[in-house]
Design an enzyme around this catalytic site. Sequence first.
Site, PDB file in Angstrom:
ATOM      1  N   ASP A  15      39.366 -65.183 -27.639  1.00 37.15           N
ATOM      2  CA  ASP A  15      38.963 -65.004 -29.036  1.00 37.15           C
ATOM      3  C   ASP A  15      39.083 -66.344 -29.741  1.00 37.15           C
ATOM      4  O   ASP A  15      40.183 -66.903 -29.852  1.00 37.15           O
ATOM      5  CB  ASP A  15      39.870 -63.958 -29.696  1.00 37.15           C
ATOM      6  CG  ASP A  15      39.344 -63.496 -31.046  1.00 37.15           C
ATOM      7  OD1 ASP A  15      38.246 -63.933 -31.433  1.00 37.15           O
ATOM      8  OD2 ASP A  15      40.028 -62.687 -31.697  1.00 37.15           O
ATOM      9  N   ASP A 109      32.037 -65.079 -30.786  1.00 35.84           N
ATOM     10  CA  ASP A 109      33.317 -65.778 -30.673  1.00 35.84           C
ATOM     11  C   ASP A 109      34.361 -65.074 -29.816  1.00 35.84           C
ATOM     12  O   ASP A 109      35.516 -65.503 -29.786  1.00 35.84           O
ATOM     13  CB  ASP A 109      33.896 -66.029 -32.071  1.00 35.84           C
ATOM     14  CG  ASP A 109      34.175 -64.742 -32.835  1.00 35.84           C
ATOM     15  OD1 ASP A 109      33.549 -63.719 -32.517  1.00 35.84           O
ATOM     16  OD2 ASP A 109      35.021 -64.776 -33.744  1.00 35.84           O
ATOM     17  N   GLU A 110      33.991 -64.019 -29.103  1.00 34.43           N
ATOM     18  CA  GLU A 110      34.987 -63.378 -28.238  1.00 34.43           C
ATOM     19  C   GLU A 110      34.319 -62.679 -27.059  1.00 34.43           C
ATOM     20  O   GLU A 110      33.164 -62.257 -27.135  1.00 34.43           O
ATOM     21  CB  GLU A 110      35.854 -62.385 -29.022  1.00 34.43           C
ATOM     22  CG  GLU A 110      35.103 -61.252 -29.668  1.00 34.43           C
ATOM     23  CD  GLU A 110      36.037 -60.242 -30.332  1.00 34.43           C
ATOM     24  OE1 GLU A 110      37.108 -59.935 -29.763  1.00 34.43           O
ATOM     25  OE2 GLU A 110      35.693 -59.765 -31.422  1.00 34.43           O
TER      26      GLU A 110
END
Length: 360
Positions: A15, A109-110
């Site tokens: 993350d 983003d993860e």
Amino acid sequence: MEGEKKAMRKIIHIDMDAFFASVEQRDNPELRGKPVAVGGNKQRGVVAAASYEARAFGVFSAMPSVTAARKCPDLIFVRPRFEVYKEVSRQIHQIFEEYTDLIEPLSLDEAYLDVTENKKGMPYAKDIALEIKEKIFQKTRLTASAGISYNKFLAKTASDVKKPNGLYIIYPHKAEAFLEQLPVKKFYGIGKVTAEKLNGMGIFTGKDLKSYSREHLHRWFGKSGEFYYRIVRGEDERQVHAHRTRKSIGAERTYAENIETKEAVYEALVPLAQEVSRRTQKSRLKGKTLTLKIKFHDFEIASRSKTFVQAFDDEAGILLGAKELAQQIPRQPFSIRLLGLSLHNLSDEAQEGQLRLELT
């Protein structure tokens, strides 16, 4: 997982830390060390991401920007640059691919990574996660946090324990004790409303939740009760899916001044149709169902949809369908603060061939 038999899965959840805001601070030295909100402005809109300096004031993503500005008078609002974020995300995923093909992105983003059998033959998930974090920083000058465990739920939970730039492992033999002390509001999948409901029932920790039977939880929460029953016991058999099926492609805009006329709506639909067409064609997908979303000045939301005979992705077809849907806008006269367009019922371009738009 170290010390565990070979059959035990090794799942990493990566993350990125305050991703959008961190990219902006990286690219603009004047923003470093200052409270930054990506998206919105002091008058209207919604915060898409907040830097850690802004979070210290209680500013978080999805918060109305007016509220954010009230909480942090020195908050700096920055326009989002999604193309930049997508490019950075692409660089990060290239790093993931050095270790495994079992990558399940959750957003830009993860992502989950199954490294049980990894390309480098590394025995310890911790070493893989440390290498990935270091390579991400060397490549992008951004930090990431990692969570490691034997299933997706625990890996996702672990990645939040030592943010930012952290790494945390939930070992199988320690999972039960970890979950029992964890506040229910920090369980991934338990939102704010449900957490408040649980607190009102005297359930504050995993240990409290674990004391209730499957039947009790099902009676109180329906199908979600089964989910709560299993996760508090560390049970999650979901696989890391390398290819997630995309359900829709869309774009939306919040306007500085409310839209008051149909002509202004038609004008506003043009860039939305262009963006949806661009994103759809880039994904090599086409859609049959077009949806128009409308948010009025008092935040009431309405939507109108239409399914066409053949899938399409062209700007002209999307705009034509959008204008048709705009004829159905309720509440006359109206005052609109947000419009959104999205294509659903997506299919692969190769399957559809070169089909032209046909309206029903």
